[in-house]
Design a protein around this motif. Structure first.
Motif: not given
Length: 376
Positions: A303-313, A361-376
């Protein structure tokens, strides 16, 4: 077990490849009906004129009206017949390409994408709309296009957002094919043409399709960011060449012969939210991929690999990134229910799926995505 794999007869990709378009037209005859938006024709007019002169062929202008509707298809079929066109050329984006598929009905068809925003060019299917732009139906043909011709010079000069959107669409390919293989769900490659579906045994995906889908994912991770940088600079590099191939060929073969699952169903559900309407298909599919990974409880590292890729591009990782600043329980319920209508691909997931599970899953993915984005 019945398996199926479908692909174009020929795929050609290279710089200034439109200069060779006349060669492929010539394999069918001396003329082609050119289905393209006037803006796309103007972008490549010099190359079209040059290939006509070099190979002694003629393009019949179609006056394409911009919508893939039954009325427009019928009009263009009549135009092709009246002008004795030897083949059909669909040049441009999704609407022109789908219209060309419908006009050609699976015969003598050359597809020339001018953007790499989706994997639709290789497929044997099209989406029909009413003249007002509302959805009408899906159409399937007996085979994929005869020729896919990719001019990388043209795609490199298109806005990079199209390429990134194509990577978002391609990102889902492996995960959806993996889920479909695990559930032994039927794939589009086995859909009959002109025969009632119930008369034909469903076909499963092949190992080849799953391998191509996995290669697609690996290529995105290896070359996605470098390809975006090249496209931003209007430059053609090996990385950009690889990503164009991944977006169009690998993803196209992977989705049609490997199968769709949660990501595309969730995309379809998200379209009920008005805020998403200005975002591209692949952008919404990227977030749908993250939701699918949450739905299947994918390993954290994946999951984190996918999130990192999305933010990178620059792909979306949360609802806010696709124009949804807030979502009410009623809206979330609408999204989840639409993603779970009987004919949706979400049921290719290898476990029971309910609207409640999709909403969670939508609400959880949204929270995970926001948190991952904030950490970068």
């Amino acid at each position: 077990m019945r398996k199926a794999f479908i692909c174009p007869s020929k795929y050609v990709q290279g710089e200034d490849e439109i200069l060779n378009l006349g060669y492929f037209v010539k394999t069918f005859g001396d003329s082609a009906l050119l289905i393209a938006h006037p803006d796309d024709v103007n972008r490549v007019k010099e190359k079209l004129d040059a290939t006509c002169k070099k190979f002694g062929v003629r393009f019949q202008e179609s006056g394409f009206l911009g919508e893939c509707s039954r009325q427009e298809v019928a009009r263009l079929q009549k135009t092709a017949e009246e002008n004795n066109c030897s083949c059909i050329v669909g040049l441009g984006g999704g609407k022109a390409i789908d219209t060309a598929k419908c006009v050609a009905k699976g015969e003598r068809l050359i597809i020339v994408p001018t953007i790499a925003a989706t994997d639709a060019p290789t497929s044997h299917s099209a989406v029909l709309y009413h003249p007002d732009g509302s959805f009408d139906d899906y159409a399937y043909f007996k085979q994929s296009p005869s020729v896919i011709l990719i001019d990388t010079t043209v795609i490199a000069k298109a806005p990079a957002r199209f390429l990134v959107s194509g990577m978002g669409d391609a990102l889902s390919t492996y995960f959806e094919a993996r889920a479909t293989a695990a559930s032994c769900t039927k794939v589009n490659a086995g859909l009959p043409c002109g025969v009632r579906e119930e008369l034909c045994e469903p076909a499963r995906g092949t190992n080849a399709a799953l391998a191509l889908a996995e290669l697609c994912y690996q290529t995105l991770l290896a070359d996605g960011a470098k390809a975006k940088a090249a496209c931003d600079a209007d430059c053609i590099t090996p990385a950009l060449e690889n990503i164009i191939e991944a977006n169009i060929l690998l993803s196209g073969l992977g989705f049609e012969s490997g199968g769709l699952a949660g990501a595309h169903a969730i995309h379809d559900g998200l379209t009920v939210l008005e805020g998403t309407h200005s975002y591209f298909h692949g952008e919404k599919v990227a977030f749908g991929t993250i939701v699918q990974l949450v739905l299947e409880n994918a390993p954290r590292k994946e999951l984190e690999t996918v999130l990192t890729f999305c933010l990178e591009i620059g792909l979306p990782v949360c609802l806010n990134d696709i124009g949804v600043d807030a979502i009410t329980p009623e809206e979330l319920n609408q999204v989840a229910k639409k993603a779970c209508i009987p004919e949706e691909s979400v049921y290719a997931m290898p476990f029971p799926v309910t609207p409640d599970a999709v909403a969670a899953a939508i609400i959880t993915a949204d929270r995970i995505g926001k948190a991952f984005k904030d950490r970068r």
